[in-house]
Write an enzyme that holds these catalytic residues in place. Sequence first.
Site, PDB file in Angstrom:
ATOM      1  N   ARG A 263      38.726  97.825  97.094  1.00  0.00           N
ATOM      2  CA  ARG A 263      39.881  96.715  97.338  1.00  0.00           C
ATOM      3  C   ARG A 263      40.955  96.482  96.376  1.00  0.00           C
ATOM      4  O   ARG A 263      40.127  95.342  95.339  1.00  0.00           O
ATOM      5  CB  ARG A 263      40.089  95.389  98.228  1.00  0.00           C
TER       6      ARG A 263
ATOM      7  N   HIS B 110      45.662 103.883  97.389  1.00  0.00           N
ATOM      8  CA  HIS B 110      46.246 104.511  99.556  1.00  0.00           C
ATOM      9  C   HIS B 110      46.079 103.023 100.273  1.00  0.00           C
ATOM     10  O   HIS B 110      46.053 102.387 100.083  1.00  0.00           O
ATOM     11  CB  HIS B 110      44.949 105.894  99.584  1.00  0.00           C
TER      12      HIS B 110
ATOM     13  N   HIS C 144      38.640 104.939  97.385  1.00  0.00           N
ATOM     14  CA  HIS C 144      37.131 104.655  97.694  1.00  0.00           C
ATOM     15  C   HIS C 144      36.509 105.978  96.488  1.00  0.00           C
ATOM     16  O   HIS C 144      37.233 106.979  95.750  1.00  0.00           O
ATOM     17  CB  HIS C 144      36.934 105.714  98.989  1.00  0.00           C
TER      18      HIS C 144
ATOM     19  N   GLU D  61      39.167 111.284 103.341  1.00  0.00           N
ATOM     20  CA  GLU D  61      39.472 111.130 104.396  1.00  0.00           C
ATOM     21  C   GLU D  61      40.681 111.711 104.603  1.00  0.00           C
ATOM     22  O   GLU D  61      41.302 112.213 103.581  1.00  0.00           O
ATOM     23  CB  GLU D  61      39.284 109.536 104.492  1.00  0.00           C
TER      24      GLU D  61
END
Length: 314
Positions: free
Chosen positions: A191, A171, A96, A114
């Site tokens: 992705r 991740h 991200h 996150e």
Amino acid sequence: MKPLFFKPTFQERIWGGTALRETFGYDIPSEKTGECWAISAHPNGPSVVENGPYAGKTLDELWKEHRELFGHAEGDVFPLLTKILDANEDLSVQVHPDDSYAKVHENGELGKTECWYIIDCKEDAEMIYGHNAKTKEELVRMMENGQWGDLLRRVKIKPGDFFYVPSGTIHALCQGTLVLETQQSSDTTYRVYDYDRTDANGNKRELHLEKAIDVTTVPHVDGVSHPSVEEKEHVTITTFVQAEFFSVYKWQVEGTSTFSMDRPFMLCSVINGGGALVHDGEEYDLEKGTHFLLPANIDEFTINGKCELIVSHI
């Protein structure tokens, strides 16, 4: 002000399953339900208030129209998003962006830092957390050559583990994992690798390698998290992380425990057990899978019962 309880929304995913129904009793839309957006003001899945004078309102509407509920916290968008993820199959390997990159490249969307609390997972479960490249050039070369086994860093996990995942961290959750995720309110994902899977029409999902290479932290650095535990009357409070975008805790209540609100607002999810929230003479049922927000000026409240909650705030 009263606690705000939310009706979650659900997202179907190629890697989803039925654990959200089996574990929490949710009425999920299909056998491929991957995400419960539990407390969300994001336009891709806003949560709806179920109780009180704001019943039927979405969280993003309240953020725009009733900022007093949030202690007049600043920001154009509600900053946090709570999810539960059912990784019935491996998720794509992804990364991200941070706020500055997303602002330029994703039409003003927030970046996405996150964290994950492992609610449950199969025996010997693992996740992908980071990579082994020492330079950007090595990262690009290993991606281009498909050296995923050498590039990706795999970590063993077990129920109760916590992982802080800053933007820029490669991740992926892996098969057989149920996770509560606290994140910035963003739906931007780059992705990197999807195991060459195809959808029902035989199409592979889009990769975003150029942007992923731009934002990946090289060399990998683990997100810093130093959990600490505090025992109070009938509650054990574990502080998982206190970071730039959010702080996250676990409350393990056994009996009756009184809490004081010292934040503009708090997001709470019951992940195990049950009980009751008592505030200003009113009692609210807490069941496994209940999600609620404590608005500003709640001051003091009590939780009775035997339950575990994941709690977050800005």
